[in-house]
Scaffold this active site. Sequence first.
Site, mmCIF file in Angstrom:
data_model
loop_
_atom_site.group_PDB
_atom_site.id
_atom_site.type_symbol
_atom_site.label_atom_id
_atom_site.label_comp_id
_atom_site.label_asym_id
_atom_site.label_seq_id
_atom_site.Cartn_x
_atom_site.Cartn_y
_atom_site.Cartn_z
ATOM 1 N N THR A 75 21.546 24.224 -8.969
ATOM 2 C CA THR A 75 20.990 25.535 -8.652
ATOM 3 C C THR A 75 21.208 26.525 -9.780
ATOM 4 O OG1 THR A 75 21.362 25.141 -6.301
ATOM 5 C CG2 THR A 75 21.007 27.417 -6.970
ATOM 6 N N LEU A 159 22.857 28.383 2.967
ATOM 7 C CA LEU A 159 24.191 27.806 3.117
ATOM 8 C C LEU A 159 25.075 28.668 4.019
ATOM 9 C CD1 LEU A 159 26.354 25.758 2.460
ATOM 10 C CD2 LEU A 159 26.757 26.956 0.302
ATOM 11 N N ARG A 234 31.670 30.208 -6.398
ATOM 12 C CA ARG A 234 31.915 30.130 -7.837
ATOM 13 C C ARG A 234 33.319 30.638 -8.133
ATOM 14 N NH1 ARG A 234 28.337 27.164 -7.867
ATOM 15 N NH2 ARG A 234 26.362 27.200 -9.033
ATOM 16 N N GLU A 263 35.700 24.867 -15.509
ATOM 17 C CA GLU A 263 35.681 23.520 -14.924
ATOM 18 C C GLU A 263 35.152 22.510 -15.943
ATOM 19 O OE1 GLU A 263 34.818 24.958 -10.319
ATOM 20 O OE2 GLU A 263 33.160 24.298 -11.595
ATOM 21 N N HIS A 286 35.648 20.873 -7.047
ATOM 22 C CA HIS A 286 34.219 21.211 -7.052
ATOM 23 C C HIS A 286 33.382 20.039 -6.518
ATOM 24 C CE1 HIS A 286 31.035 23.939 -9.100
ATOM 25 N NE2 HIS A 286 30.532 23.343 -8.028
ATOM 26 N N ALA A 288 32.379 19.846 -3.078
ATOM 27 C CA ALA A 288 31.779 20.121 -1.768
ATOM 28 C C ALA A 288 30.367 19.554 -1.673
ATOM 29 C CB ALA A 288 31.757 21.631 -1.514
ATOM 30 N N TRP A 289 29.689 19.428 -2.792
ATOM 31 C CA TRP A 289 28.276 19.053 -2.812
ATOM 32 C C TRP A 289 28.028 17.548 -2.950
ATOM 33 C CZ3 TRP A 289 25.920 16.711 -7.166
ATOM 34 C CH2 TRP A 289 26.777 16.548 -8.262
#
Length: 313
Positions: A75, A159, A234, A263, A286, A288-289
């Site tokens: 995104t 979301l 973020r 990151e 990082h 979660a996706w």
Amino acid sequence: MPHAVMLDAKSLGPQIDLSAIRGAVTQLDVFDQSTTQQAKERLANADIALVNKVVLDGETLKQLPSLRLICVMATGLNNIDLEAAKALNISVKNVAAYGTASVSQHTLMLILNLANRLPLYQQEVAKGVWQQSDFFCLQDHVTLQLAGKRLVMVGQGELGTEVARLAEAFGMQVTFTARPGNEANDARPSLDDVLPEADIISLHCPLNADTQHLINQERLATAKPSLLLVNCARGGIIDEVAALEALRQGRIGGLAVDVLPVEPPREGHPLLAALDEPLNLIVTPHNAWVTPEARQNIIALTAENITQWKHAK
């Protein structure tokens, strides 16, 4: 049919089927990882660049006369020089809402773990505290029943809306705040208005000038000492150092993040160093996706972007 080059396929994880993209192009060259310098060479004859995190700056784009489309397989567009791309007539497309189910599930997981003080109880079990207990259970860390508690959400996109739906299934009372920086034109309450009554805050907003350190020392000073703070948006939206100090001092009840300002955090980070402390603290990398369904959805949406671009030419 165009020629496409995927620069950092490895960032999408294992066992991803690229056939949807292959069906939309004449040729697909796939590289696991690429530097910006390598991107110049690998995109030399490409019509389409497929990229997740590789930086394509203006100087690089100027050296790629064949390039007509950049498909960002994520995104965020911060790794692309959008002004340079526009000046060079290079279209830029991203994907959105590919991981709504995955990220909302992860967010609820963090809320549930903080509410039940799982980090603290897991540490005690590992250290043998339960095994030596005078009673059948441990109950030194007061847990939080979610039913009836107030969840404050910053971000009411797809979301945030899904997280709210799941939270309501637990009986939580959900309040969405006004968009940071636009409070005067937003009918929803400001974060400052609702923060003192919040039991949980969950962040689902972009990082920008209005949200940088949105949760800071001053706002944390107005929070309940039981507040649970969750960031799956973020790194940098929370002042992580201030939040960690508040957690250590008992001025908030729990902190969970899936993101950090840099990151991967190769130079470390105060939250990582604090994971061995007896704190209600969770840091996830990082991810979660990263359910297979979400990652595969990125491919499907990217293929759609290519098809739409071809039809618009």
